[in-house]
Design an enzyme around this catalytic site. Structure first.
Site, PDB file in Angstrom:
ATOM      1  CE  LYS A  56    -126.928  88.934  15.043  1.00 65.48           C
ATOM      2  NZ  LYS A  56    -125.824  88.882  14.055  1.00 65.48           N
ATOM      3  CG  ASP A  58    -123.971  89.539  17.501  1.00 68.64           C
ATOM      4  OD1 ASP A  58    -122.877  89.476  18.109  1.00 68.64           O
ATOM      5  OD2 ASP A  58    -124.102  90.073  16.380  1.00 68.64           O
ATOM      6  CG  ASP A  78    -119.621  89.291  13.340  1.00 66.75           C
ATOM      7  OD1 ASP A  78    -118.830  89.625  12.435  1.00 66.75           O
ATOM      8  OD2 ASP A  78    -120.692  89.900  13.517  1.00 66.75           O
TER       9      ASP A  78
HETATM   10  O1  OSB Z   1    -122.720  91.980  14.603  1.00 72.46           O
HETATM   11  O2  OSB Z   1    -123.855  90.974  13.142  1.00 72.46           O
HETATM   12  C1  OSB Z   1    -123.495  92.031  13.666  1.00 72.46           C
HETATM   13  C2  OSB Z   1    -125.430  94.963  12.140  1.00 72.46           C
HETATM   14  C3  OSB Z   1    -124.463  95.936  12.122  1.00 72.46           C
HETATM   15  C4  OSB Z   1    -123.235  95.656  12.659  1.00 72.46           C
HETATM   16  C5  OSB Z   1    -122.954  94.377  13.172  1.00 72.46           C
HETATM   17  C6  OSB Z   1    -123.908  93.391  13.165  1.00 72.46           C
HETATM   18  C7  OSB Z   1    -125.188  93.711  12.679  1.00 72.46           C
HETATM   19  C8  OSB Z   1    -126.294  92.773  12.699  1.00 72.46           C
HETATM   20  C9  OSB Z   1    -127.433  92.976  11.744  1.00 72.46           C
HETATM   21  O3  OSB Z   1    -126.399  91.887  13.507  1.00 72.46           O
HETATM   22  C10 OSB Z   1    -127.290  92.191  10.512  1.00 72.46           C
HETATM   23  C11 OSB Z   1    -128.256  92.645   9.456  1.00 72.46           C
HETATM   24  O4  OSB Z   1    -129.463  92.512   9.654  1.00 72.46           O
HETATM   25  O5  OSB Z   1    -127.787  93.147   8.403  1.00 72.46           O
HETATM   26 MG    MG Z   2    -122.334  89.914  14.945  1.00 73.24          MG
END
Ligand code: OSB
Ligand code: MG
Length: 392
Positions: free
Chosen positions: A183, A210, A262
């Protein structure tokens, strides 16, 4: 066999079984800072360490449960912050839980019903109660939730880099480790070019992006979405603002690539509304964002009934929160790889005696009771910023 003690109906076989009968008598909040091995940038900001809150519950029998509040320090992902969570836990969630008798963690919704929002804070205590409950039942958390998978497929979430060549190195490293999908974080100015470069170098790697709500429904931004639509992505996660479900629905009608939500999904009701509007074809389920395992499981059940695939998102959890995510991801609707990579990707030293590790893109689910992990007390002490205790 121990002799049933008088007055303990749970031990009298002639009465309906009350296998748990839990009363929490002490709640400890520990603010813990872990440095990140590598700084992480999203569309909103860059961070090089994380301050999370670990909670430890002790019940009347002396059993303990652990949970983690993985709120970011600043209100850039959602409205909560480290301080708002600390205060909500100390002043509202913990005092309502102390002394309350319950048999199943779902009953805590009624206990906390008056408290609006503050979902990251709530998730820490909800998870600790599930851990305690599963331990009292002598079951793994995964099995207490209804999951059966022994291993979970995982991918990685890669932050915004200084240059495309650094990003390509990161992707190469993680594809080499066998992670099931990659991602990429995107933001205006860091989207079509880096994603196209990765797609060109890795034509067969499952890839998704994302945006953390960094786009708006303007002509320019929709042009970016259309360009991404031609790059064979698994999904585009949260392009627009959390509350703009109609913009996501309109976009989903224009794209072949599934839109994944999300930040928008903060409850089973918002999931229901989003699916009703056609705002997403995939949902990212996060324990933290949904206020805990009870609501996260409810969103899973709703999506499974509606034929919507889900995956387990993460908030860079330490080992405690990571183990909770792992248990949730054993439910059957989690058919896409989760953001549950090995602890070593984030931290040089985690708070677990044996950190969670991924091997060729798979993480094994602990089978010991509760979360099934052992907290490294020395590591917690070393990284502790502040500790308070709420007792009966
Ligand atoms: O949007 O998924 C997200 C990390 C911190 C805040 C938001 C997000 C994320 C990640 C990392 O995408 C997810 C991870 O590796 O824990
Ligand atoms: Mg996200």
């Amino acid at each position: 066999m121990s002799t049933p003690s008088p007055g303990r109906t749970s031990c009298d076989p002639s009465l309906p079984s009350k296998a748990s009968d839990i009363t929490v008598v002490r709640i400890e909040l520990m603010a813990v800072r872990l440095p990140l091995r590598r700084s992480f940038a999203t569309s909103s900001h860059r961070k090089d360490h994380l301050d999370h809150i670990l909670v430890r519950l002790t019940d009347r029998e002396g059993a303990q449960g652990w949970g983690e509040c993985a709120s970011p320090s600043h209100p850039y992902y959602g409205p909560e912050t480290f301080s708002s969570c600390w205060n909500a836990l100390k002043d509202y969630f913990a005092p309502l839980l102390i002394g309350e008798r319950w048999d199943h963690p779902e009953e805590l919704e009624a206990v906390w019903m008056r408290i609006r929002g503050n979902l990251f804070a709530r998730a820490a205590l909800d998870t600790a109660c599930w851990d305690l409950y599963a331990q009292r039942r002598n079951r793994s958390l995964a099995s207490a939730l209804g999951g059966s998978a022994e291993q979970v497929e995982v991918g990685v979430s890669l932050g915004i880099e200084e240059s495309i060549s650094e990003l390509l190195d990161q992707v190469d490293d993680h594809v080499g480790q066998g992670y099931r999908r990659i991602k990429l974080k995107i933001a205006p100015g860091w989207d079509v070019a880096p994603v196209a470069a990765v797609r060109e170098r890795f034509p067969d790697t499952p890839l998704q992006v994302d945006a953390n709500a960094a786009y708006s429904s303007t002509v320019d931004h929709r042009r970016v979405m259309r360009a991404l639509d031609g790059m064979a992505l698994q999904m585009i996660e949260q392009p627009f603002a959390a509350d703009d479900l109609l913009a996501h629905a309109e976009l989903q009608r224009e794209l072949r690539t599934p839109v994944c939500l999300d930040e928008s999904i903060t409850s089973a009701s918002t999931a229901h509304t989003a699916l009703g509007l056609g705002a997403a074809k995939i949902i990212n389920i996060k324990v933290s964002r949904l206020g805990g395992l009870t609501e996260a499981r409810r969103v899973h059940d709703l999506c499974t009934r509606s034929g919507i695939p889900v995956w387990c998102g993460g908030m860079h959890e330490f080992g405690v929160g990571r183990a909770a995510n792992l248990a949730l991801a054993t439910l059957p609707g989690f058919t896409l790889p989760g953001d549950i990579s090995g602890s070593d990707r984030y931290f040089t030293a985690d708070v677990l005696a044996s950190p969670i590790t991924a091997t060729r893109g798979r993480v094994s689910v602990p089978s010991a009771p509760g979360l099934g992990v052992t907290i490294d007390r020395d590591a917690v002490r070393t990284h502790l910023l502040e500790k308070i205790s709420v007792a009966q």
